[in-house]
Design an enzyme around this catalytic site. Structure first.
Site, PDB file in Angstrom:
ATOM      1  N   HIS A   1       0.817  -1.214   0.000  1.00 53.04           N
ATOM      2  CA  HIS A   1       0.000   0.000   0.000  1.00 53.04           C
ATOM      3  C   HIS A   1       0.859   1.275   0.000  1.00 53.04           C
ATOM      4  O   HIS A   1       1.993   1.277   0.495  1.00 53.04           O
ATOM      5  CB  HIS A   1      -0.883  -0.020   1.262  1.00 53.04           C
TER       6      HIS A   1
ATOM      7  N   GLU B   1       1.462  -7.287   2.535  1.00 48.51           N
ATOM      8  CA  GLU B   1       0.072  -7.357   2.990  1.00 48.51           C
ATOM      9  C   GLU B   1      -0.330  -8.822   3.038  1.00 48.51           C
ATOM     10  O   GLU B   1       0.180  -9.627   2.249  1.00 48.51           O
ATOM     11  CB  GLU B   1      -0.855  -6.606   2.018  1.00 48.51           C
TER      12      GLU B   1
ATOM     13  N   SER C   1      -5.240  -5.304  -1.483  1.00 44.68           N
ATOM     14  CA  SER C   1      -6.485  -4.551  -1.586  1.00 44.68           C
ATOM     15  C   SER C   1      -7.005  -4.411  -3.003  1.00 44.68           C
ATOM     16  O   SER C   1      -8.210  -4.316  -3.210  1.00 44.68           O
ATOM     17  CB  SER C   1      -6.296  -3.162  -0.981  1.00 44.68           C
TER      18      SER C   1
ATOM     19  N   ASP D   1       0.687  -6.270   6.921  1.00 47.30           N
ATOM     20  CA  ASP D   1      -0.463  -5.375   6.870  1.00 47.30           C
ATOM     21  C   ASP D   1      -1.720  -6.225   6.662  1.00 47.30           C
ATOM     22  O   ASP D   1      -1.932  -6.779   5.579  1.00 47.30           O
ATOM     23  CB  ASP D   1      -0.258  -4.382   5.718  1.00 47.30           C
TER      24      ASP D   1
ATOM     25  N   HIS E   1      -7.024  -5.659   5.091  1.00 48.26           N
ATOM     26  CA  HIS E   1      -8.231  -6.202   4.443  1.00 48.26           C
ATOM     27  C   HIS E   1      -8.610  -7.592   4.959  1.00 48.26           C
ATOM     28  O   HIS E   1      -9.630  -8.142   4.534  1.00 48.26           O
ATOM     29  CB  HIS E   1      -8.045  -6.213   2.926  1.00 48.26           C
TER      30      HIS E   1
ATOM     31  N   LYS F   1     -11.986  -0.595   8.188  1.00 48.59           N
ATOM     32  CA  LYS F   1     -12.520  -1.453   7.131  1.00 48.59           C
ATOM     33  C   LYS F   1     -13.531  -2.411   7.784  1.00 48.59           C
ATOM     34  O   LYS F   1     -14.595  -1.950   8.179  1.00 48.59           O
ATOM     35  CB  LYS F   1     -11.377  -2.120   6.391  1.00 48.59           C
TER      36      LYS F   1
HETATM   37  C1  LIG Z   1      -3.501  -2.363   2.645  1.00 49.26           C
HETATM   38  C2  LIG Z   1      -3.804  -1.071   3.316  1.00 49.26           C
HETATM   39  N1  LIG Z   1      -3.015  -0.663   4.320  1.00 49.26           N
HETATM   40  C3  LIG Z   1      -3.233   0.505   4.958  1.00 49.26           C
HETATM   41  C4  LIG Z   1      -4.289   1.314   4.606  1.00 49.26           C
HETATM   42  C5  LIG Z   1      -4.497   2.598   5.330  1.00 49.26           C
HETATM   43  O1  LIG Z   1      -5.441   2.430   6.330  1.00 49.26           O
HETATM   44  P1  LIG Z   1      -6.371   3.648   6.763  1.00 49.26           P
HETATM   45  O2  LIG Z   1      -7.471   3.718   5.755  1.00 49.26           O
HETATM   46  O3  LIG Z   1      -6.830   3.290   8.132  1.00 49.26           O
HETATM   47  O4  LIG Z   1      -5.527   4.881   6.758  1.00 49.26           O
HETATM   48  C6  LIG Z   1      -5.147   0.922   3.583  1.00 49.26           C
HETATM   49  C7  LIG Z   1      -6.289   1.787   3.199  1.00 49.26           C
HETATM   50  O5  LIG Z   1      -6.936   1.645   2.220  1.00 49.26           O
HETATM   51  C8  LIG Z   1      -4.901  -0.303   2.918  1.00 49.26           C
HETATM   52  O6  LIG Z   1      -5.684  -0.735   1.915  1.00 49.26           O
END
Ligand SMILES: Cc1ncc(COP(=O)(O)O)c(C=O)c1O
Length: 386
Positions: free
Chosen positions: A130, A176, A180, A205, A208, A242
């Site tokens: 991300h 991740e 996403s 991360d 999702h 989310k």
């Molecule tokens: C994989 C991933 N990490 C981190 C984030 C950031 O999180 P936040 O929306 O709480 O700032 C997102 C947001 O879309 C994301 O998709």
């Protein structure tokens, strides 16, 4: 200051207006629009954002005098008992030593990657991490190397050649668990083995996957035969905006990581603490994850149905709640998305720079805001729009 020069604003903002005009010319200028249509776009996977339990938790917190604002950084006067109660509950839920609550996943990823890896260290990261992780990498003193998406061998080769060169800094693996924009999962077991072999630390991360997978909704890291939380080499980011239906993020990690971020993590130190009301909401969301496993089961059934309906139309069957339908050209993705929106389906077109050039797509996101009949209807509308 006022000015009588009619060209003043034009001069000040010429570069920015020029950039917007370029985006316009490329069909990439974006604008905010009101929400409309059946939800196939949000990350509100468990439909908790509007749930009565979350609303009641916030109302009850207001009644017992929890303030709307924290009033300052956690290190000054902003530390509220609600933050600490959430962190204790989240750590117990996740099965890790400690948790730290930040205002967003974005800030949390920046804090993690800019603060923990040191000069002389190597961060090996998936190419599709991300934007917030990339932001952390930009601020880091460590060396960062991207490897092809979900290519565990590339992680291993990069780690091996780093050691072969005689480098002795720590290796960090950043990825991740569920991507996403692609909806696919990381090869977690392979990455754990690589981390063990190279004495590396994993920054995972779970934005999702939190709430959606794993026992009690703890994410994909809890789906392994031996869950990863609680290990000294594992840091898990669980976002709260989310599936948890609220806002903010929890860094679930060894206690030393929490202490270090409190002392050295600039996004944590130099920012007003999140609303204590939000902390109360996240606590309730975690309890819902534990109390109502049927939500995860319903979402899994909806995702499986979407795979059956949309797969034959070209959507990638991912086995998760995110199904991309890659259309290639930006214009095509935006045209099909617009047709679906006009038919009452909130499906968004995703194009570069969010995804690689030539891979513009529809990102179909399943949430409990939709029913089985909505998925069938989306299939028919998509068939007509393609
Ligand atoms: C994989 C991933 N990490 C981190 C984030 C950031 O999180 P936040 O929306 O709480 O700032 C997102 C947001 O879309 C994301 O998709």
């Amino acid at each position: 200051m006022t000015t009588t020069d009619p060209h003043h604003a034009e001069r000040l903002w010429r570069v920015h207006q020029g950039d917007l005009a370029t985006l316009d010319a490329r069909g990439r200028r974006r604008a905010l629009t009101p929400r409309a249509g059946r939800d196939f776009a949000s990350n509100d996977y468990l439909a908790l954002s509007g749930s009565p339990r979350l609303r009641d938790a916030i109302a009850a917190a207001i009644t017992r005098g929890v303030p709307a604002g924290s009033g300052g950084s956690r290190l000054l006067r902003g530390n509220d008992p609600e933050h600490e109660a959430l962190e204790a509950e989240a750590a117990a839920w996740a099965g890790c030593e400690s948790a730290l609550f930040l205002g967003s996943g974005y800030a949390a990823n920046v804090a993690l990657l800019s603060t923990l890896p040191q000069s002389g260290d190597l961060i090996i990261h998936d190419e599709l991490i991300h934007a917030s992780m990339h932001e952390g990498l930009r601020l880091s003193r460590a060396t960062a190397v991207a490897v092809p998406h979900n290519d565990a061998d590339a992680f291993a080769d990069t780690a091996r050649s780093w050691h072969a060169r005689g480098e002795c800094g720590r290796i960090w693996l950043a990825f991740e668990s569920l991507y996403s924009m692609d909806g696919d999962r990381a090869p977690l077991a392979d990455l754990v083995a690589i981390a063990e072999r190279h004495d590396a630390v994993m920054v995972i991360d779970e934005a999702h996957a939190t709430g959606v997978f794993g026992r009690d909704g703890r994410g994909l890291v809890a789906d392994l035969p031996i869950p990863l939380d609680g290990r000294p080499d594992t840091i898990v980011l669980r976002t709260c905006g989310k599936a948890l239906g609220a806002e903010g993020a929890l860094i679930c990690a060894p206690a030393v990581v929490r202490d270090f971020l409190i002392n050295r993590g600039r996004p944590f130190i130099f920012s007003t603490a999140p609303s204590p009301l939000m902390a109360a909401a996240v606590r309730e969301a975690i309890r819902i994850c534990v109390d109502e496993p049927e939500r995860r089961a319903r979402l899994a059934a909806l995702s499986a149905q979407a795979a059956r309906v949309l797969g034959p139309l070209g959507a990638t069957v991912t086995g998760t709640q995110i199904l991309p339908l890659i259309l290639g050209e930006d214009a095509r993705a935006m045209r099909v998305a617009a047709a679906l929106q006009a038919a009452g389906f909130d499906v968004r077109g995703i194009r570069p720079p969010t995804v690689a050039p030539g891979t513009a797509r529809l990102r179909v996101s399943l949430t409990l805001n939709c029913q089985a009949a909505d998925v069938d209807a989306l299939g028919l509308a998509l068939e007509a729009a393609l």
